[in-house]
Write an enzyme that holds these catalytic residues in place. Structure first.
Site, short mmCIF file in Angstrom:
data_model
loop_
_atom_site.label_atom_id
_atom_site.label_comp_id
_atom_site.label_asym_id
_atom_site.label_seq_id
_atom_site.Cartn_x
_atom_site.Cartn_y
_atom_site.Cartn_z
N TYR A 1 56.55 43.73 41.85
CA TYR A 1 55.34 43.20 41.13
C TYR A 1 53.91 43.73 40.58
CZ TYR A 1 51.14 39.90 40.05
OH TYR A 1 50.40 39.28 39.00
N LYS B 1 42.41 47.27 44.15
CA LYS B 1 42.17 46.76 44.34
C LYS B 1 41.46 47.59 45.96
CE LYS B 1 45.64 43.84 44.49
NZ LYS B 1 47.14 43.22 45.77
N ASP C 1 53.50 52.16 41.58
CA ASP C 1 52.50 51.08 41.83
C ASP C 1 51.21 50.94 42.94
OD1 ASP C 1 50.49 48.62 41.44
OD2 ASP C 1 51.95 47.48 40.98
C1 LIG Z 1 51.18 45.92 43.83
C2 LIG Z 1 50.71 45.00 42.55
N1 LIG Z 1 49.96 45.45 41.14
C3 LIG Z 1 49.52 45.15 40.30
C4 LIG Z 1 48.95 44.15 40.32
C5 LIG Z 1 47.85 43.94 39.43
O1 LIG Z 1 46.67 44.09 39.95
P1 LIG Z 1 45.69 42.48 39.41
O2 LIG Z 1 46.11 41.18 40.12
O3 LIG Z 1 44.67 43.05 39.50
O4 LIG Z 1 45.58 42.53 38.21
C6 LIG Z 1 48.93 43.30 41.89
C7 LIG Z 1 48.24 41.97 42.43
O5 LIG Z 1 47.96 42.09 43.18
C8 LIG Z 1 49.70 44.16 42.99
O6 LIG Z 1 49.71 43.66 44.30
#
Ligand SMILES: Cc1ncc(COP(=O)(O)O)c(C=O)c1O
Length: 416
Positions: A119, A248, A220
């Site tokens: 994700y 995060k 990511d």
């Molecule tokens: C691996 C990863 N990438 C991107 C995101 C998206 O981040 P945000 O919710 O701050 O937009 C998340 C959110 O949980 C994530 O776990």
């Protein structure tokens, strides 16, 4: 994720360290920790103090450049050496959206390679049905990405979705379609399909194959960044990405994200060849938190990451011991301070290497029912078995032992 039909309600009144309290006054040991940002615990004093100090100076948003974002950026670059230039964002989604746009503009190509179970935020460019059923995955033709939600139009028609951790499939896709592929984008440790480390050599092979195909490799590291090591998965596995997404633990809890990478790619933003905007990007409040967190990781990183690993291991070993003792087959995996604990389906065995194996082997119904019993007993982790657990620096050995004691009590009385 907060109001899924199978979530027991938990309406939070306050939070501190490893705990949250609900509005009825119940205390919970929190293993979700805001979905990951609270690496130093809820309301970590160094983060709260830095924000409070900044509120008394520039406030929450000024709309001008300021020294703090520059200092924060330098610290991030020091931790993640593949980042030569970076842009702050407010969220991980925004970092991902900009990363994809940069990759398409830089390569002049349209397509993305995404992975089952991974994700990257909710932007239409990357929001595929990352938790598709096995039947849905089988019914697709040609690795075609499935849209993750209504309302995205044809956004993911330019994306392929393949199993992760399998270099042969990636090699074939890049061999057959490489000249259309702008970027391969992955979580370098799978987090959103449950915690699975990369197979030995997989990240390096992905690096090599992507480079050979003239595509960019986007890591990511929204979850793994500053969590599995100070320099994230890139440090842990000694592999560099072309573009990295962060959020995060970047800030130890305040809303902040970043996208950074190779100078020649990132320069497209500075030269206004690719647009990225955001009123709150680089806002002083978030930047104060990023700087404080980064200084902490720099000054105390060796003890912090050693202790986080020990905490996760204590939890993982304890869970294995408890479920072994009650005769319930589980798989517990952790990479630094990210962990999954799954109940195996009848007859299933083995360590999963990708999303399909988690989906096929792990018992969703038992996971939800057991989570409900744990939540009623004062421990919260997410009832979705694909969500990682996030122990933090505030989860001391005694908090972990208390957590395990509750697991043991629940496991002994649970109607398996
Ligand atoms: C691996 C990863 N990438 C991107 C995101 C998206 O981040 P945000 O919710 O701050 O937009 C998340 C959110 O949980 C994530 O776990």
């Amino acid at each position: 994720m907060r109001v899924l039909p199978y979530c027991l309600p938990l309406f939070v009144d306050r939070a501190e360290g490893p705990y949250v309290w609900d509005v009825d006054g119940h205390r919970f040991i929190d293993l979700n920790m805001g979905y990951g940002p609270q690496l130093l615990g809820h309301r970590a004093p160094i983060i709260m103090d830095a924000i409070a100090a900044e509120l008394g100076r520039r406030g929450t948003a000024v709309g001008f450049p300021h020294a703090l974002s520059h200092e924060a950026a330098e610290l991030v670059k020091e931790s993640v050496p593949s980042i030569e230039l970076l842009r702050f964002t407010s969220t991980g989604t925004e970092a991902g959206q900009t990363a994809v746009r940069l990759a398409r503009a830089f390569t002049g190509r349209s397509h993305l390679v995404l992975f089952e179970g991974h994700y990257h935020g909710s932007s239409s460019a990357v929001f595929h049905r990352y938790h598709a059923t096995l039947e849905e995955l089988e019914a697709r033709s040609d690795w075609q990405a499935l849209p993750g939600t209504n309302g995205t139009g044809d956004a993911v028609t330019d994306a392929y979705v393949i199993p992760w951790n399998d270099p042969k499939i990636l090699e074939r896709l890049l061999r057959e379609r490489g000249d259309t592929i702008a970027a391969v984008i992955m979580e370098p440790v799978m987090g959103n399909g449950g915690v699975i480390p990369p197979s030995p050599g997989y990240l390096r092979e992905a690096r090599r194959l992507t480079h050979a195909a003239g595509a960019l490799l986007i890591f990511d590291e929204v979850i793994t960044g500053f969590r599995v090591a100070k320099g994230g998965a890139q440090e842990l596995y000694d592999v560099s990405a072309d573009i990295t997404m962060l959020s995060k633990a970047l800030s130890g809890g305040a809303p902040a994200g970043a996208v950074g990478g190779r100078r020649d790619v990132m320069a497209l933003l500075g030269e206004s060849k690719v647009f990225h905007g955001g009123v709150f990007s680089g806002n002083p409040m978030g930047m104060a938190a990023v700087r404080a967190a980064q200084l902490h990781y720099r000054e105390h990183g060796s003890e912090l990451y050693r202790d986080l690993e020990a905490t996760s291991k204590r939890l993982a070993d304890g869970l294995r011991h408890i479920f072994d003792d009650v005769g319930v087959p589980v798989v517990v995996q952790h990479v630094g301070a990210m962990l999954s604990c799954w109940f195996l389906n009848e007859g299933a065995s083995g360590i999963p290497r990708d999303y399909r194996e988690v989906r096929a082997w792990m018992n969703t119904d038992r996971h939800i029912r057991f989570q409900h019993a744990m939540q009623r007993s004062g421990v919260f982790y997410h009832p979705n078995l694909f969500e990682p657990w996030f122990p933090s620096a505030a989860h001391t050995a005694s908090v972990i032992d208390e957590t395990l004691a509750i697991f043991e009590k629940v496991a002994r009385t649970f109607p398996w």
